[in-house]
Design a protein around this motif. Structure first.
Motif, mmCIF file in Angstrom:
data_model
loop_
_atom_site.group_PDB
_atom_site.id
_atom_site.type_symbol
_atom_site.label_atom_id
_atom_site.label_comp_id
_atom_site.label_asym_id
_atom_site.label_seq_id
_atom_site.Cartn_x
_atom_site.Cartn_y
_atom_site.Cartn_z
ATOM 1 N N LYS A 73 57.051 4.545 13.563
ATOM 2 C CA LYS A 73 58.172 5.340 14.081
ATOM 3 C C LYS A 73 57.981 5.685 15.550
ATOM 4 O O LYS A 73 58.880 5.490 16.378
ATOM 5 N N GLU A 74 56.799 6.174 15.892
ATOM 6 C CA GLU A 74 56.546 6.640 17.259
ATOM 7 C C GLU A 74 56.540 5.514 18.291
ATOM 8 O O GLU A 74 56.776 5.754 19.478
ATOM 9 N N GLU A 77 59.649 5.543 20.382
ATOM 10 C CA GLU A 77 60.003 6.769 21.094
ATOM 11 C C GLU A 77 59.663 6.651 22.590
ATOM 12 O O GLU A 77 58.876 5.793 22.999
#
Ligand code: F3S
Length: 112
Positions: A73-74, A77
């Motif tokens: 997920k990160e 970002e």
């Protein structure tokens, strides 16, 4: 729900998962690949394609791979790749970079 690429992909990057993903949601870093958690449709086709069993359903992650849910997920970002949600990996210049945990991951030594 989503699928997650774990540590077995690091420095292997076979790529079979990319070829079979129907929504092009698997993105390449320098040492591993990452599944976009919002673009993955949870079909599971990639699991059987991976020759090193690096891909898991998020709800079935082994405890020693649990941090790879956040790592996948990160990666998208701003503080890591900044890719956001481009809607497909094919137009992304690659490799982009890696999550800091993957950057620091020990390089496997091969016997002499
Ligand atoms: Fe990695 Fe397996 Fe895909 S080694 S690139 S997760 S097929």
């Amino acid at each position: 729900m989503t699928h997650v690429i774990g540590s077995a992909c690091i420095d292997v990057k076979d790529g079979a998962c990319v070829l079979c993903c129907p929504v092009d949601c698997i993105y390449e870093g320098q040492r591993t690949l990452y599944i976009h958690p919002d673009e993955c449709i949870d079909c599971g086709v990639c699991i059987s394609a991976c020759p090193v069993q690096a891909i898991y359903e998020d709800r079935r992650l082994p405890s020693d791979q649990a941090n790879f849910l956040a790592i996948n997920k990160e990666f998208f970002e701003p503080q890591v790749s900044g890719l956001g949600a481009p809607g497909g990996a094919c137009d992304i210049a690659k490799p982009v970079c890696d999550h800091p945990v993957v950057v620091a991951w020990p390089v496997a030594r091969t016997p002499p």
